[in-house]
Design a protein around this motif. Structure first.
Motif, PDB file in Angstrom:
ATOM      1  N   ARG A 201       0.840  -1.214   0.000  1.00  0.00           N
ATOM      2  CA  ARG A 201       0.000   0.000   0.000  1.00  0.00           C
ATOM      3  C   ARG A 201       0.870   1.256   0.000  1.00  0.00           C
ATOM      4  O   ARG A 201       0.598   2.202  -0.750  1.00  0.00           O
ATOM      5  CB  ARG A 201      -0.919  -0.013   1.220  1.00  0.00           C
ATOM      6  N   TYR A 202       1.908   1.267   0.809  1.00  0.00           N
ATOM      7  CA  TYR A 202       2.816   2.421   0.805  1.00  0.00           C
ATOM      8  C   TYR A 202       3.418   2.609  -0.580  1.00  0.00           C
ATOM      9  O   TYR A 202       3.555   3.735  -1.071  1.00  0.00           O
ATOM     10  CB  TYR A 202       3.955   2.234   1.812  1.00  0.00           C
ATOM     11  N   ALA A 203       3.801   1.498  -1.213  1.00  0.00           N
ATOM     12  CA  ALA A 203       4.453   1.583  -2.517  1.00  0.00           C
ATOM     13  C   ALA A 203       3.522   2.172  -3.576  1.00  0.00           C
ATOM     14  O   ALA A 203       3.952   2.966  -4.416  1.00  0.00           O
ATOM     15  CB  ALA A 203       4.929   0.192  -2.949  1.00  0.00           C
ATOM     16  N   ARG A 204       2.253   1.816  -3.533  1.00  0.00           N
ATOM     17  CA  ARG A 204       1.301   2.390  -4.488  1.00  0.00           C
ATOM     18  C   ARG A 204       1.141   3.890  -4.262  1.00  0.00           C
ATOM     19  O   ARG A 204       1.006   4.668  -5.217  1.00  0.00           O
ATOM     20  CB  ARG A 204      -0.045   1.686  -4.369  1.00  0.00           C
ATOM     21  N   LEU A 205       1.146   4.312  -3.003  1.00  0.00           N
ATOM     22  CA  LEU A 205       1.059   5.750  -2.711  1.00  0.00           C
ATOM     23  C   LEU A 205       2.292   6.478  -3.236  1.00  0.00           C
ATOM     24  O   LEU A 205       2.191   7.578  -3.795  1.00  0.00           O
ATOM     25  CB  LEU A 205       0.890   5.972  -1.206  1.00  0.00           C
ATOM     26  N   TYR A 206       3.450   5.860  -3.072  1.00  0.00           N
ATOM     27  CA  TYR A 206       4.662   6.466  -3.627  1.00  0.00           C
ATOM     28  C   TYR A 206       4.612   6.480  -5.154  1.00  0.00           C
ATOM     29  O   TYR A 206       5.062   7.442  -5.790  1.00  0.00           O
ATOM     30  CB  TYR A 206       5.915   5.723  -3.144  1.00  0.00           C
ATOM     31  N   ALA A 207       4.070   5.428  -5.747  1.00  0.00           N
ATOM     32  CA  ALA A 207       3.960   5.392  -7.205  1.00  0.00           C
ATOM     33  C   ALA A 207       3.104   6.552  -7.705  1.00  0.00           C
ATOM     34  O   ALA A 207       3.446   7.212  -8.709  1.00  0.00           O
ATOM     35  CB  ALA A 207       3.376   4.058  -7.651  1.00  0.00           C
ATOM     36  N   ARG A 208       2.011   6.833  -7.014  1.00  0.00           N
ATOM     37  CA  ARG A 208       1.165   7.956  -7.412  1.00  0.00           C
ATOM     38  C   ARG A 208       1.889   9.282  -7.221  1.00  0.00           C
ATOM     39  O   ARG A 208       1.725  10.208  -8.022  1.00  0.00           O
ATOM     40  CB  ARG A 208      -0.136   7.918  -6.615  1.00  0.00           C
ATOM     41  N   ALA A 209       2.700   9.373  -6.177  1.00  0.00           N
ATOM     42  CA  ALA A 209       3.484  10.584  -5.970  1.00  0.00           C
ATOM     43  C   ALA A 209       4.510  10.785  -7.088  1.00  0.00           C
ATOM     44  O   ALA A 209       4.912  11.898  -7.401  1.00  0.00           O
ATOM     45  CB  ALA A 209       4.193  10.533  -4.616  1.00  0.00           C
ATOM     46  N   LEU A 210       4.905   9.663  -7.698  1.00  0.00           N
ATOM     47  CA  LEU A 210       5.850   9.702  -8.825  1.00  0.00           C
ATOM     48  C   LEU A 210       5.128   9.811 -10.176  1.00  0.00           C
ATOM     49  O   LEU A 210       5.727   9.587 -11.220  1.00  0.00           O
ATOM     50  CB  LEU A 210       6.721   8.436  -8.801  1.00  0.00           C
ATOM     51  N   ALA A 211       3.852  10.139 -10.107  1.00  0.00           N
ATOM     52  CA  ALA A 211       3.045  10.366 -11.307  1.00  0.00           C
ATOM     53  C   ALA A 211       2.778   9.107 -12.112  1.00  0.00           C
ATOM     54  O   ALA A 211       2.615   9.148 -13.328  1.00  0.00           O
ATOM     55  CB  ALA A 211       3.684  11.429 -12.197  1.00  0.00           C
ATOM     56  N   LEU A 212       2.697   7.959 -11.403  1.00  0.00           N
ATOM     57  CA  LEU A 212       2.339   6.703 -12.059  1.00  0.00           C
ATOM     58  C   LEU A 212       0.865   6.416 -11.830  1.00  0.00           C
ATOM     59  O   LEU A 212       0.313   6.724 -10.771  1.00  0.00           O
ATOM     60  CB  LEU A 212       3.176   5.556 -11.512  1.00  0.00           C
ATOM     61  N   ASP A 213       0.221   5.797 -12.794  1.00  0.00           N
ATOM     62  CA  ASP A 213      -1.183   5.442 -12.691  1.00  0.00           C
ATOM     63  C   ASP A 213      -1.266   3.991 -12.244  1.00  0.00           C
ATOM     64  O   ASP A 213      -1.078   3.066 -13.026  1.00  0.00           O
ATOM     65  CB  ASP A 213      -1.865   5.627 -14.037  1.00  0.00           C
ATOM     66  N   VAL A 214      -1.493   3.773 -10.931  1.00  0.00           N
ATOM     67  CA  VAL A 214      -1.538   2.405 -10.405  1.00  0.00           C
ATOM     68  C   VAL A 214      -2.835   2.205  -9.617  1.00  0.00           C
ATOM     69  O   VAL A 214      -3.478   3.150  -9.199  1.00  0.00           O
ATOM     70  CB  VAL A 214      -0.330   2.115  -9.508  1.00  0.00           C
TER      71      VAL A 214
END
Length: 214
Positions: A201-214
């Motif tokens: 869950r943390y990783a998905r939040l970081y992915a969104r912060a990195l402008a990834l669509d997950v």
């Protein structure tokens, strides 16, 4: 591949640090982003997201190298190390970090027996909490275990361990590729399935912060 840090930090504050992002934690994030951007193998941002999530979890959101806290209560010992302590032993060892480490980590991960002191000497340190003589040897710091607390060395251990499978044999590319995105299974890179859903869950939040669509 540039990362828009203004957007990144705004999203991280909103999702992972709603009660405030300390200067030290912000600096820790910045150091990891800088290492990523300077690395010629920085293609898949999902890898970076999982690296950030791992450091977030392993350091209790501090994002700075830390030492393992082994000041367990009697109940904590029985919950965390049920095979290492009987109820009577848990009462005896409770709140004694060095003896706890020497018993809990004796005879495994390359450590000697309880009397050797290896458990305490090679307790968890760093951004990813490497533990055990064998792991310290893997990263060339068996003779100087406190080196795992040096910021640059801690980042090197985090990146190379996760990319090359130096912790458990599993690596980031095993879980994130053109055909796969296994946010929960990726915990096997570090520690089996312990807290796998949380770290995912943390990783998905970081992915969104990195402008990834997950």
């Amino acid at each position: 591949m540039n990362i828009d840090r203004t957007i990144f930090f705004a999203r991280v504050r909103a999702s992972l640090y709603r009660h405030g992002l300390s200067a030290a934690a912000a600096a820790g994030h910045a150091s990891l982003l800088a290492r990523w951007q300077d690395d010629p193998e920085n293609g898949d941002r999902r890898h970076l997201a999982y690296i950030l999530a791992t450091a977030f979890h392993e350091t209790g959101a501090r994002m700075q190298p830390i030492e393992e806290n082994l000041s367990y209560s009697e109940t904590g010992l029985l919950k965390t190390f049920p095979r290492r302590f009987s109820p009577a032993e848990a009462r005896h060892y409770a709140r004694k970090p060095e003896p706890i480490a020497n018993r809990a980590y004796a005879g495994r991960m390359g450590n000697g027996d309880e009397k050797s002191g290896d458990g305490w000497r090679f307790r968890g340190r760093g951004l990813v909490q490497i533990t055990g003589r064998a792991n310290y040897r893997t990263f060339g710091i068996e003779e100087t275990p406190d080196a795992a607390l040096q910021p640059k060395r801690a980042i090197d251990i985090l990146f190379s361990g996760m990319r090359l499978g130096r912790f458990t044999g599993c690596r980031l590319s095993d879980f994130f590729s053109a055909a796969r995105a296994d946010w929960i299974g990726a915990r096997r890179i570090i520690n089996g399935t312990d807290r796998a859903a949380d770290v995912g869950r943390y990783a998905r939040l970081y992915a969104r912060a990195l402008a990834l669509d997950v």
